[in-house]
Design a protein around this motif. Structure first.
Motif: not given
Ligand SMILES: [Zn+2]
Ligand SMILES: [Zn+2]
Length: 367
Positions: A304-322
């Protein structure tokens, strides 16, 4: 809130609604963006040092250049609290849309009201309703939902009579932290007011970002667990409620009934506004509604990273289905015992994530 087609909302048995991956997802993919906090406060003492629009912290920016700690661009309007910005652009964005200036006006009213109640409390003027006789601070009875409901019913009863309310508030001596809570609630009230009075040609995309109230009320309330763990919180919230009913102008006072619902959700759903990634100083806090849809894990797969007022959620590792998509609510470099304590104290649950389970097994072997 803008979500990604790769993710889906599901209800879980353990943590309310949560997001899951519909198919494998690579690292570094941005899955969700939350434009602005629904409620926020920058601590009063940090006002000159933190940009009111993008929350940039002057001391971090200037650290390498000189010792300056404060911003120099300022908005000071009559009847409003002075507000500081990192750039002219931030000032212009803040002034447009009407939320910023109205909030600065309300914050000035709250600050003045706090000083007035303090002065009277110091002068020894007593109203006939002394705060402690209306709302018991730390009851020796067991705290139940019924007990909390009764206290709030009394608070609403008090607010329904202006003379009684003035008398109560004139001796209340609102604490600084209570004022910060009042400021954060007011930021949500101002947003709602501006939303309700938006021009009729308002674009639907703006409404989506401006109307998170329904979503907020959808969030899980932690009122009972919070008050049971920290009984003093109830008195603080009741005092904030009375203070807002007393201080806010009539056109905003109509939103005060929502205060309880907001404060009941605030505790488990707010995130600190920090000076940077190393989290040296907490400058205030905010509630980003979509962040609350992610459960916690001590080995999260989202950053979870904040740029200004905006919060962004980015994958930090490979994720499996489900796989469930999780962020971390705390500093995950702590020991399991420290993590557990922090999560139990502030989020009222015992973490059973994969990492905690495997570390728990390790610990059991060691003893
Ligand atoms: Zn800025
Ligand atoms: Zn865990």
């Amino acid at each position: 809130m803008v979500t990604h087609p790769l993710i889906d909302f599901r209800t879980t048995s353990y943590g309310g609604r949560s997001f899951f991956a519909m198919q494998p997802i690579a690292p570094g993919i941005q899955l969700l963006t939350c434009e602005a906090p629904f409620a926020h406060v920058i601590y009063k003492d940090y006002r000159r040092e933190v940009c009111a629009q993008c929350f940039a912290y002057a001391a971090s920016v200037f650290r390498s250049i000189n010792d300056r700690r404060t911003w120099s661009i300022r908005s000071c309007r009559e009847g409003a609290e002075s507000v500081w910005f990192c750039t002219d652009n931030c000032r212009i964005v803040w002034e447009s849309g009407g939320i910023g200036p109205l909030l600065a006006e309300m914050n000035a009213i709250l600050a003045k009201s706090q000083i007035a109640t303090r002065k009277k409390a110091k002068d020894g003027l007593r109203g006939y309703d002394s705060p402690d006789t209306i709302f018991p601070g730390r009851p020796d009875v067991q705290i139940t939902q019924g007990y909390i409901d009764k206290a709030w019913a009394e608070a609403e009863d008090l607010a329904s009579s202006r003379p009684r309310l003035s008398s109560y508030c004139s001796t209340m001596n609102l604490e600084d932290m209570e004022l910060e809570i009042a400021r954060s609630v007011t930021s949500a009230i101002v947003q709602r007011y501006v939303f309700d009075h938006r021009p009729t040609n308002f674009s639907p995309s703006m409404i989506a970002t401006l109307d998170p109230w329904t979503a907020v009320l959808d969030l899980q309330s932690s009122e009972l667990s919070n008050v049971q763990l920290r009984p003093y919180v109830l008195l603080a919230h009741l005092r904030v409620h009375a203070f807002l009913c007393h201080s806010l102008p009539k056109h905003l006072r109509q939103y005060v009934p929502i205060v309880r619902a907001l404060l009941a959700r605030d505790t488990g759903n707010s995130f600190g506004i920090w000076d940077g990634d190393d989290r040296d100083e907490m400058l205030g806090w905010g509630v980003w509604v979509s962040a609350s849809y992610f459960n916690h894990s001590c080995c999260p797969n989202l950053k979870m990273t904040r740029t200004g007022r905006t919060m962004r959620f980015t994958t930090s590792r490979p994720i499996e289905a489900g796989e469930e998509l999780c962020i971390s609510y705390i500093d995950i470099n702590q020991s399991m015992a420290q993590r557990r304590r922090e999560l139990e104290d502030s989020w009222f649950f015992t973490c059973r994530c994969q990492r905690c389970q495997s570390e728990g097994v390790d610990e059991a072997y060691q003893h």
